[in-house]
Design a protein around this motif. Sequence first.
Motif: not given
Lengths: 366, 275
Positions: A104, A108-110, A251-252, A363-364, A366
């Motif tokens: 994840q 960068r994807n839950p 993450m950014m 909350r979005p 992604t």
Amino acid sequence: MTDAVADFAGPSVRHLASQRRWRISIVTGCILVGLVCVSLGSLTSGAVRLPASQVFQTLMDAAFGRGAAANAQDALIVMQIRLPRLVLGLLVGAALAVSGALMQGLFRNPLADPGLVGVSSGAGLAAAATIVLGHRLLGDTITKLPFAALPAGAFLGGLATTIVLYVIATRRGRTSIATMLLGGVAIGALAGSLTGLLAYASDDTQLRDLTFWSLGALTGATWSKIAVIAPILLPILIAVPMLARGLNGLMMGEAEAYHLGISVQRIKRATILLVALATGASVAAAGVIGFVGIVVPHMLRLVVGSDHRVLLPLCGLAGAALLCGADIVARTVVAPAELPIGIVTAAIGAPFFLWLLLRQTGRPIT
Amino acid sequence: MSEVLRASDAGYDAGGRRLVDGCNLCVAAGELVVVVGPNGAGKTTLLRLLTGETRPTRGAVFYDRRNIESMSPARLAAKRAVMAQAQTLSFPFTVLDVVRLGLDGVGRAETRLQRERRVERALCSADVTHLAGRDFQLLSGGEQQRVHFARVMAQLDAGRGSEKRQILFLDEPVASLDLCHQLALMDAARAVAADGAAVVAILHDLNLAASYADRLVILQAGRIAAQGPPRAVLDQRLLHDVFKVDLKLESCARTGLPFMLPQSHGRIQPPVLSQ
């Protein structure tokens, strides 16, 4: 000037930081207590119920090399059946949860999971091939091999899939995570269809093996199995926190992580390799167990935030506890028979996951 | 003049197109350079070359006369900080976490207290101290932009120990800020330059650019069309040729700096945006 303002702002940042540390300590404490309870439960429950005091006595005897003359059969149950099963469950649970968190972070994807990049499906295909075709291709030698054939197949399958994906997604020394994700979906589908084809060609016994294995199970845990798995999984679990800073930066986005001073390519490579090894080893030992890798990191992010330095170690502990808990359920609900553990984790995991999605409308994702 | 950053004939091709071509640029310590140009002129691409994010296909970029391709990411991170255009985070991070990221690649050997102090200072410099405990994803676009600025300031602060002459890159840093914070951010960038760093910023607002830049770099179709002090570079002909507007250029009575009002005249060939 700056100092005067900093003094004014100071307590707030310090207060927040110490509040966070408290929260993390409490959560860690809870997970550790849970881990101990689950371990005890795992050793005491089963077809023969053993009181905790007796289990404790047996463990002490074994630890200090005293022969357990009092109750040899109970000692055998604890030392040769339940303890290896517990240890395997802890290792595999930790590996699955940590792999999920790593994937994840990397993507960068839950919603990412080792299953997503085809590592699990590749391992699954190789295992299915071993079950169905093993006898035809290798004849009787396969039965003479030590436990190895099926897990080794799975392990190599997972690793091979990862290497293929990595080659596909890497151009001029840069690995495109998006390409890897898409390639993973494609390879996963291909492996799934081939596995289906194998199931079609298999006989009844093979089909049963295949089903049981593809849903995962901790049955058949032995010390010799652990002796193979532990040297792979333990170093990985110990090494993983070293990736935490890098993953935080990622993450950014990759460019941003690079600006922050992180060797992006190195972090990506290390993460992919560790996940492939960990997933391959755990699939080899316990079959394909879903949802641990998604549910555990997600749950922890809600309570301790997304900082990987905290998240990764806690994922290991919580994953270990969750899988062993699920194993207790798997072998008690239909006792004396046993459910594949994948059914239990999916039955708990899927509704939980849906609940998370519903809760997150504000909350979005992604 | 002490040169910190130099691009020497830097160019970048992609997809058979020259996005940036033959750029020669030299930025000194204490200087604030603003890059302006129409959409697609290659501003962001140029900035990527200057930060080391993309490797130029021709020419090279130097920090302190050293080719940046030979510098490690960690070394670069101590030397320069970059605030890129709109970034999104994929997981819930608090504002404090985001700002702390600025310290991750640079200030590793520091004590917790030192780090907390740096974070405090950075939060303060971007006027986001009151947001410290909030979830980053739930902030407004402008607030997020300020938090990123705080992160960048934290990174510069942490790198100052090992690198005296730093560089700050800002890509449209005020795009979604209110007027008050636009000025505050540019003042902060000015202060960074006054401390001896080189600052390179991309701006769209020519008035803001003219009032803050020591030097304007005008980019057109991937090439530097003109560069120099705003007073010297900004004129009616440039506005007409590069930006395709026919605005009347005035001069501020107090500072003598050029400025323009959008209603002062018409556009030549107004682009058709509807249908």
